[in-house]
Design an enzyme around this catalytic site. Structure first.
Site, PDB file in Angstrom:
ATOM      1  N   HIS A 185       2.232  16.164  -0.823  1.00 38.88           N
ATOM      2  CA  HIS A 185       3.173  15.087  -0.539  1.00 38.88           C
ATOM      3  C   HIS A 185       3.481  14.957   0.950  1.00 38.88           C
ATOM      4  O   HIS A 185       3.664  13.856   1.462  1.00 38.88           O
ATOM      5  CB  HIS A 185       4.473  15.289  -1.322  1.00 38.88           C
ATOM      6  CG  HIS A 185       4.372  14.907  -2.763  1.00 38.88           C
ATOM      7  ND1 HIS A 185       3.595  15.600  -3.659  1.00 38.88           N
ATOM      8  CD2 HIS A 185       4.946  13.896  -3.472  1.00 38.88           C
ATOM      9  CE1 HIS A 185       3.688  15.048  -4.860  1.00 38.88           C
ATOM     10  NE2 HIS A 185       4.518  14.005  -4.773  1.00 38.88           N
ATOM     11  N   LEU A 189      10.104  -8.988   2.396  1.00 39.12           N
ATOM     12  CA  LEU A 189       9.046  -8.980   3.398  1.00 39.12           C
ATOM     13  C   LEU A 189       9.188 -10.251   4.226  1.00 39.12           C
ATOM     14  O   LEU A 189       9.278 -11.352   3.666  1.00 39.12           O
ATOM     15  CB  LEU A 189       7.666  -8.942   2.733  1.00 39.12           C
ATOM     16  CG  LEU A 189       6.496  -8.947   3.711  1.00 39.12           C
ATOM     17  CD1 LEU A 189       6.393  -7.607   4.422  1.00 39.12           C
ATOM     18  CD2 LEU A 189       5.187  -9.258   2.993  1.00 39.12           C
ATOM     19  N   ARG A 195       2.526  -7.668  12.554  1.00 34.46           N
ATOM     20  CA  ARG A 195       3.276  -7.124  11.419  1.00 34.46           C
ATOM     21  C   ARG A 195       2.591  -5.877  10.877  1.00 34.46           C
ATOM     22  O   ARG A 195       3.248  -4.908  10.482  1.00 34.46           O
ATOM     23  CB  ARG A 195       3.426  -8.175  10.315  1.00 34.46           C
ATOM     24  CG  ARG A 195       4.314  -7.699   9.175  1.00 34.46           C
ATOM     25  CD  ARG A 195       4.574  -8.799   8.158  1.00 34.46           C
ATOM     26  NE  ARG A 195       3.360  -9.202   7.464  1.00 34.46           N
ATOM     27  CZ  ARG A 195       3.325 -10.158   6.536  1.00 34.46           C
ATOM     28  NH1 ARG A 195       4.425 -10.802   6.192  1.00 34.46           N
ATOM     29  NH2 ARG A 195       2.188 -10.464   5.933  1.00 34.46           N
ATOM     30  N   LYS A 239       5.046  -3.738   4.538  1.00 38.85           N
ATOM     31  CA  LYS A 239       4.005  -4.285   3.649  1.00 38.85           C
ATOM     32  C   LYS A 239       3.114  -3.140   3.165  1.00 38.85           C
ATOM     33  O   LYS A 239       1.962  -2.981   3.577  1.00 38.85           O
ATOM     34  CB  LYS A 239       3.194  -5.367   4.374  1.00 38.85           C
ATOM     35  CG  LYS A 239       2.413  -6.275   3.428  1.00 38.85           C
ATOM     36  CD  LYS A 239       1.867  -7.474   4.151  1.00 38.85           C
ATOM     37  CE  LYS A 239       1.014  -8.362   3.240  1.00 38.85           C
ATOM     38  NZ  LYS A 239       1.810  -9.011   2.177  1.00 38.85           N
ATOM     39  N   ARG A 275      -4.595  17.033  -1.489  1.00 41.35           N
ATOM     40  CA  ARG A 275      -3.376  16.407  -2.016  1.00 41.35           C
ATOM     41  C   ARG A 275      -2.141  17.237  -1.712  1.00 41.35           C
ATOM     42  O   ARG A 275      -2.034  18.403  -2.090  1.00 41.35           O
ATOM     43  CB  ARG A 275      -3.500  16.187  -3.515  1.00 41.35           C
ATOM     44  CG  ARG A 275      -2.408  15.290  -4.086  1.00 41.35           C
ATOM     45  CD  ARG A 275      -2.612  15.031  -5.568  1.00 41.35           C
ATOM     46  NE  ARG A 275      -1.752  13.956  -6.033  1.00 41.35           N
ATOM     47  CZ  ARG A 275      -0.459  14.100  -6.327  1.00 41.35           C
ATOM     48  NH1 ARG A 275       0.096  15.289  -6.206  1.00 41.35           N
ATOM     49  NH2 ARG A 275       0.256  13.065  -6.741  1.00 41.35           N
ATOM     50  N   TYR A 283      -1.033  -2.955   4.193  1.00 42.13           N
ATOM     51  CA  TYR A 283      -2.102  -3.946   4.093  1.00 42.13           C
ATOM     52  C   TYR A 283      -1.654  -5.277   4.664  1.00 42.13           C
ATOM     53  O   TYR A 283      -0.460  -5.502   4.901  1.00 42.13           O
ATOM     54  CB  TYR A 283      -2.553  -4.116   2.643  1.00 42.13           C
ATOM     55  CG  TYR A 283      -1.608  -4.932   1.789  1.00 42.13           C
ATOM     56  CD1 TYR A 283      -1.897  -6.264   1.483  1.00 42.13           C
ATOM     57  CD2 TYR A 283      -0.421  -4.379   1.289  1.00 42.13           C
ATOM     58  CE1 TYR A 283      -1.027  -7.020   0.702  1.00 42.13           C
ATOM     59  CE2 TYR A 283       0.443  -5.126   0.507  1.00 42.13           C
ATOM     60  CZ  TYR A 283       0.138  -6.442   0.218  1.00 42.13           C
ATOM     61  OH  TYR A 283       0.991  -7.190  -0.547  1.00 42.13           O
ATOM     62  N   GLU A 289      13.341 -12.378  -3.241  1.00 42.37           N
ATOM     63  CA  GLU A 289      12.080 -13.077  -3.003  1.00 42.37           C
ATOM     64  C   GLU A 289      11.265 -13.105  -4.286  1.00 42.37           C
ATOM     65  O   GLU A 289      11.663 -12.537  -5.297  1.00 42.37           O
ATOM     66  CB  GLU A 289      11.299 -12.399  -1.879  1.00 42.37           C
ATOM     67  CG  GLU A 289      10.960 -10.949  -2.148  1.00 42.37           C
ATOM     68  CD  GLU A 289      10.281 -10.249  -0.976  1.00 42.37           C
ATOM     69  OE1 GLU A 289       9.772 -10.950  -0.078  1.00 42.37           O
ATOM     70  OE2 GLU A 289      10.256  -9.012  -0.957  1.00 42.37           O
TER      71      GLU A 289
END
Length: 285
Positions: A101, A202, A51, A146, A99, A32, A178
């Site tokens: 993995h 990040l 990014r 991110k 579903r 995101y 951070e």
């Protein structure tokens, strides 16, 4: 009625739905970005898009949107929602499939969603500063991506909220990494320091802009790890993020940072950062 951008199509927010087997919903399998909007214009949009593309590449999510494509689409989204000051939230997931993995086949298209939210500048926090606590960094070792996997960040932020503070400052083996939703900076003897951009943090867009500002203004900045002891001994501490800009931290664990007042270096950086915003987006209210 607000408008949402979903898979490249503008639709009413009420019609925006995601399948229960979307991998973002079931696995947090996606990335995101949050872009700041001032005066109806995106700030540092190109850096955010780059990014986003880098994060997608790191986890092998193929996206067909270019920086130019995204710019046009999000400018239209701002226009349709008459957004003046606020944010754009956007995310890509690996898409919808039964579903499992393991990654789905390449025929499965990623899911892309973007929407806007009104949000004013945090002028009180910028002026007066905020409080913070320290917490152990329990996150995974690829914080440079991110991703949607934010449980560690959320738990750290909740600890700050329960302590009546704005932010949690995270550390690994007594090395500050951070904040739960920000980058952390210390100032000592006029030298500005923040953790180097590696897999443990990040590389914030605001962080990158501050480094550029320091270099342009002849302010000494070092991208290197520092300890909890350095944090406590600092002359000034501040955090940076897309929504918080350059925000002073005046107490940590209920102990004042230096005099407990907002420092001179932090104030200068706030002024320089504001000039960057004005240069891209026009005068601020």
């Amino acid at each position: 009625m607000s408008t949402v951008l979903m898979n490249g199509v503008f639709i009413p927010r009420e019609e925006a739905k995601v399948d229960i087997e979307d991998r973002g919903y079931q696995f947090g399998d996606g990335i995101y970005e949050v872009i700041r909007v001032y005066n109806g214009k995106m700030f540092t949009a190109k850096e955010h898009f780059e990014r986003l593309q880098a994060s997608c590449e790191k986890i092998n999510i193929p996206i067909s949107f270019t920086v130019d494509n995204l710019t046009v689409l999000l400018e239209e989204l701002i226009k349709r929602n008459a957004l003046h000051n606020g944010i754009i939230y956007m995310q890509f997931t690996r898409g919808t499939s039964p579903r499992n993995h393991a990654f789905p086949t390449k025929e499965i298209a990623p899911t892309f969603v973007a929407y806007t939210k009104e949000l004013n500048r945090p002028v009180t926090n910028l002026s007066n500063g905020v409080t913070a606590i320290t917490v152990e960094d329990i996150r995974w070792f690829r914080c440079d991506i991110k991703s949607l996997n934010l449980l560690g960040n959320i738990m750290a932020k909740q600890k700050a909220a329960e302590a009546g503070c704005f932010e949690s400052i995270q550390y690994r083996d007594l090395t500050v990494t951070e904040g739960s939703s920000s980058n952390i900076w210390v100032v000592k003897d006029q030298v500005i320091r923040t953790h180097e951009a590696n897999q443990y943090i990040l590389n914030g867009i605001t962080r990158q802009k501050i480094v550029e500002i320091c270099q342009k203004q002849g302010m000494e900045v070092k991208e290197e790890a520092f300890s909890i002891e350095d944090l406590i001994d600092a002359d000034e501490v501040f955090l940076s993020s897309t929504t918080s800009e350059v925000t002073p931290i005046i107490t940590i664990n209920n102990v004042p940072v230096a005099t407990g007042e907002v420092g001179e270096i932090t104030r200068r950086l706030q002024d320089y950062f504001k000039e960057e915003i004005i240069a891209q987006c026009g005068e601020l209210e």
